[in-house]
Write a protein that holds these residues in place. Structure first.
Motif, PDB file in Angstrom:
ATOM      1  N   ASP A 196      -8.406 111.418  60.919  1.00 44.00           N
ATOM      2  CA  ASP A 196      -7.402 111.339  61.967  1.00 44.00           C
ATOM      3  C   ASP A 196      -7.490 109.989  62.674  1.00 44.00           C
ATOM      4  N   ILE A 197      -7.317 108.920  61.884  1.00 43.75           N
ATOM      5  CA  ILE A 197      -7.436 107.558  62.382  1.00 43.75           C
ATOM      6  C   ILE A 197      -6.244 106.729  61.912  1.00 43.75           C
ATOM      7  N   GLU A 198      -6.042 105.609  62.583  1.00 45.62           N
ATOM      8  CA  GLU A 198      -4.998 104.650  62.195  1.00 45.62           C
ATOM      9  C   GLU A 198      -5.640 103.281  62.005  1.00 45.62           C
ATOM     10  N   PHE A 199      -5.530 102.727  60.799  1.00 46.51           N
ATOM     11  CA  PHE A 199      -5.953 101.352  60.574  1.00 46.51           C
ATOM     12  C   PHE A 199      -4.914 100.409  61.179  1.00 46.51           C
ATOM     13  N   LEU A 200      -5.365  99.327  61.774  1.00 45.28           N
ATOM     14  CA  LEU A 200      -4.480  98.410  62.473  1.00 45.28           C
ATOM     15  C   LEU A 200      -3.972  97.312  61.547  1.00 45.28           C
ATOM     16  N   LEU A 201      -4.772  96.271  61.361  1.00 36.90           N
ATOM     17  CA  LEU A 201      -4.370  95.090  60.593  1.00 36.90           C
ATOM     18  C   LEU A 201      -5.642  94.426  60.109  1.00 36.90           C
ATOM     19  N   PRO A 202      -5.735  94.048  58.832  1.00 37.68           N
ATOM     20  CA  PRO A 202      -6.978  93.423  58.364  1.00 37.68           C
ATOM     21  C   PRO A 202      -7.342  92.182  59.178  1.00 37.68           C
ATOM     22  N   LEU A 203      -8.609  92.124  59.573  1.00 37.77           N
ATOM     23  CA  LEU A 203      -9.120  90.939  60.256  1.00 37.77           C
ATOM     24  C   LEU A 203      -9.769  89.974  59.278  1.00 37.77           C
ATOM     25  N   LEU A 204     -10.288  90.497  58.174  1.00 34.74           N
ATOM     26  CA  LEU A 204     -10.872  89.664  57.133  1.00 34.74           C
ATOM     27  C   LEU A 204     -10.447  90.203  55.772  1.00 34.74           C
ATOM     28  N   TYR A 205      -9.911  89.325  54.949  1.00 28.25           N
ATOM     29  CA  TYR A 205      -9.636  89.676  53.556  1.00 28.25           C
ATOM     30  C   TYR A 205     -10.849  89.246  52.747  1.00 28.25           C
ATOM     31  N   ASP A 206     -11.603  90.230  52.288  1.00 30.13           N
ATOM     32  CA  ASP A 206     -12.882  89.967  51.668  1.00 30.13           C
ATOM     33  C   ASP A 206     -12.884  90.560  50.264  1.00 30.13           C
ATOM     34  N   GLY A 207     -14.015  90.425  49.572  1.00 27.58           N
ATOM     35  CA  GLY A 207     -14.190  91.015  48.256  1.00 27.58           C
ATOM     36  C   GLY A 207     -15.664  91.224  47.996  1.00 27.58           C
ATOM     37  N   GLN A 208     -15.992  92.183  47.171  1.00 24.98           N
ATOM     38  CA  GLN A 208     -17.398  92.468  46.877  1.00 24.98           C
ATOM     39  C   GLN A 208     -17.959  91.440  45.910  1.00 24.98           C
ATOM     40  N   GLY A 209     -19.075  90.826  46.294  1.00 27.54           N
ATOM     41  CA  GLY A 209     -19.683  89.803  45.466  1.00 27.54           C
ATOM     42  C   GLY A 209     -21.129  90.101  45.145  1.00 27.54           C
ATOM     43  N   PHE A 210     -21.805  89.119  44.555  1.00 29.91           N
ATOM     44  CA  PHE A 210     -23.185  89.284  44.100  1.00 29.91           C
ATOM     45  C   PHE A 210     -23.995  88.049  44.456  1.00 29.91           C
ATOM     46  N   ALA A 211     -25.273  88.267  44.716  1.00 27.99           N
ATOM     47  CA  ALA A 211     -26.224  87.176  44.936  1.00 27.99           C
ATOM     48  C   ALA A 211     -27.421  87.373  44.023  1.00 27.99           C
ATOM     49  N   THR A 212     -28.061  86.256  43.656  1.00 28.27           N
ATOM     50  CA  THR A 212     -29.275  86.299  42.857  1.00 28.27           C
ATOM     51  C   THR A 212     -30.240  85.238  43.373  1.00 28.27           C
ATOM     52  N   LEU A 213     -31.493  85.368  43.018  1.00 31.53           N
ATOM     53  CA  LEU A 213     -32.518  84.414  43.428  1.00 31.53           C
ATOM     54  C   LEU A 213     -32.895  83.517  42.255  1.00 31.53           C
ATOM     55  N   GLY A 214     -33.167  82.253  42.542  1.00 30.96           N
ATOM     56  CA  GLY A 214     -33.578  81.325  41.500  1.00 30.96           C
ATOM     57  C   GLY A 214     -33.343  79.897  41.933  1.00 30.96           C
ATOM     58  N   ASP A 215     -34.250  79.003  41.566  1.00 30.71           N
ATOM     59  CA  ASP A 215     -34.135  77.611  41.973  1.00 30.71           C
ATOM     60  C   ASP A 215     -33.319  76.766  41.000  1.00 30.71           C
ATOM     61  N   GLY A 216     -33.244  77.195  39.771  1.00 38.11           N
ATOM     62  CA  GLY A 216     -32.517  76.415  38.779  1.00 38.11           C
ATOM     63  C   GLY A 216     -31.106  76.925  38.572  1.00 38.11           C
ATOM     64  N   PRO A 217     -30.443  76.404  37.551  1.00 36.76           N
ATOM     65  CA  PRO A 217     -29.093  76.865  37.217  1.00 36.76           C
ATOM     66  C   PRO A 217     -29.101  78.354  36.859  1.00 36.76           C
ATOM     67  N   VAL A 218     -28.035  79.032  37.207  1.00 35.28           N
ATOM     68  CA  VAL A 218     -27.913  80.452  36.879  1.00 35.28           C
ATOM     69  C   VAL A 218     -26.711  80.629  35.966  1.00 35.28           C
ATOM     70  N   PRO A 219     -26.751  81.608  35.075  1.00 39.76           N
ATOM     71  CA  PRO A 219     -25.620  81.828  34.180  1.00 39.76           C
ATOM     72  C   PRO A 219     -24.437  82.406  34.940  1.00 39.76           C
ATOM     73  N   PRO A 220     -23.227  82.245  34.428  1.00 35.75           N
ATOM     74  CA  PRO A 220     -22.071  82.891  35.047  1.00 35.75           C
ATOM     75  C   PRO A 220     -22.289  84.398  35.122  1.00 35.75           C
ATOM     76  N   LEU A 221     -21.645  85.028  36.056  1.00 33.08           N
ATOM     77  CA  LEU A 221     -21.870  86.458  36.274  1.00 33.08           C
ATOM     78  C   LEU A 221     -21.575  87.274  35.024  1.00 33.08           C
ATOM     79  N   GLU A 222     -20.546  86.881  34.285  1.00 33.04           N
ATOM     80  CA  GLU A 222     -20.192  87.663  33.094  1.00 33.04           C
ATOM     81  C   GLU A 222     -21.240  87.573  31.994  1.00 33.04           C
ATOM     82  N   ARG A 223     -22.176  86.609  32.115  1.00 39.41           N
ATOM     83  CA  ARG A 223     -23.212  86.472  31.095  1.00 39.41           C
ATOM     84  C   ARG A 223     -24.581  86.975  31.572  1.00 39.41           C
ATOM     85  N   VAL A 224     -24.623  87.546  32.753  1.00 36.86           N
ATOM     86  CA  VAL A 224     -25.894  88.057  33.267  1.00 36.86           C
ATOM     87  C   VAL A 224     -26.298  89.294  32.457  1.00 36.86           C
ATOM     88  N   GLY A 225     -27.525  89.273  31.954  1.00 31.91           N
ATOM     89  CA  GLY A 225     -28.019  90.368  31.123  1.00 31.91           C
ATOM     90  C   GLY A 225     -28.518  91.536  31.937  1.00 31.91           C
TER      91      GLY A 225
END
Length: 351
Positions: free
Chosen positions: A128-157
């Motif tokens: 029983d709620i009413e959403f008003l107006l988006p304040l942030l247009y966001d998307g779900q992302g990913f983070a990883t740890l590492g000091d060197g180059p990392v592979p693209p997300l689609e190639r992560v094993g």
């Protein structure tokens, strides 16, 4: 009153204003809301009660001095400026986790909920709620740890992915693993902070949540020299949207048009400093928005200068974004740019 006089008046008000920022734990009123009830309660108590969560850097957090601040906190202040003429006249209720969060709003324990809550179909029609107006247009992302180059997300094993349980974030991750046939295992946690700590302890190869939260939560670790990589990829649409209890159309209209005013002001190039100095362009739409809109403001039960108060005391959308997310964390505007600059922020005409 001339616009230059507004600046002098507002500076005097700022010098006299007394902050009303406190955390409260009890309900702000449990009676069923009717049209106009919320604004009447706000004026009776002298404060806007906002449902927030602390602990999300840049969004809503408590600094070392104990002051609550952040992007969503500033929009709470914008509602106080519009309704009471004092952006500091706010009180805060710490909302519980979902679905109790929605129930707290339904019971009118807060006037408006300002959390990193995604506007979804099921939430829109199930509570029983009413959403008003988006304040942030966001998307779900990913983070990883590492000091060197990392592979693209689609190639992560094969990886273990840390995620907060019982959220749209977890469901998005489940859908993504199934649809993209990822060799990933999900590890859930009751809170995001628990998921974050497990990620930092290398118990998970990936951490996932809204990209805004990833950027702000990991910024301190990146500055300290920890190798943190946040992928540019997103796997969902996350319109982060404030909401209110259903039933009070007057408060619903106020809730949306306060946001629209901050958006339009940025698109027109008008800042808080411009308003305070009376340095405004000769623009008929701005003229209407800032106090000469006929009977529209009175229909909402607001003073003619409600939008002027919002801009002078809190600022336009870009100023709010930059001081909370852009300058401290280097967050890019992305979709959260005005429509004139290729973003999603678009205000209906003030006429």
């Amino acid at each position: 009153m001339r616009m230059g006089d507004w600046g002098r008046r507002l500076r005097a008000m700022a010098a006299l204003a007394v902050g009303a920022l406190v955390f409260v734990g009890g309900p702000a009123g449990s009676a069923q809301a009717a049209d106009g009830d919320t604004l009447e309660r706000i004026r009776s108590r002298g404060a806007v009660v906002c449902g927030l969560r602390s602990g999300v850097s840049g969004i809503s957090f408590t600094d070392p001095q104990g002051h609550l601040d952040g992007f969503l906190v500033d929009f709470c202040r914008a509602y106080a400026a519009a309704t009471l003429g004092n952006a500091q006249a706010i009180r805060v209720v710490r909302l519980p986790d979902k679905p109790q969060e929605f129930e707290a709003v339904e019971k009118h324990e807060v006037d408006v909920a300002l959390t990193t809550t995604t506007w979804t179909f099921s939430r829109d029609v199930s509570f029983d709620i009413e959403f008003l107006l988006p304040l942030l247009y966001d998307g779900q992302g990913f983070a990883t740890l590492g000091d060197g180059p990392v592979p693209p997300l689609e190639r992560v094993g094969p990886q273990t992915v840390c995620v907060k349980s019982s959220t749209t974030t977890e469901r998005n991750l489940q859908d993504h693993i199934r649809q993209a046939d990822r060799p990933w295992r999900i590890r859930t946690f009751k809170t995001f902070d628990e998921a974050l700590q497990a990620f930092l302890a290398h118990e998970c190869g990936l951490l996932t949540t809204d990209r805004t939260v990833l950027v702000t939560s990991l910024a301190g670790y990146r500055k300290a020299g920890l190798g943190v990589h946040i992928y540019p990829d997103v796997i969902s649409r996350e319109p982060l949207t404030p909401y209110i209890a259903r039933g009070d159309r007057n408060w619903y209209d106020i809730g949306r048009w306060v946001i629209h005013a901050t958006i339009l002001a940025e698109a027109k190039g008008v800042s808080a400093a411009d308003v305070l100095a009376g340095r405004l362009p000769d623009d008929s739409e701005l003229h209407r928005m800032l106090g000469h809109a006929g009977n529209a403001a009175k229909t909402l039960g607001l003073p003619d200068d409600w939008a002027l108060q919002v801009l002078a005391q809190v600022g336009n959308y870009g100023e709010i974004f930059d001081r909370n997310l852009g300058e401290p964390y280097g967050m890019e505007r992305g979709l959260n740019r005005p429509w004139l600059r290729g973003g999603m922020l678009y205000a209906p005409p003030f006429r």
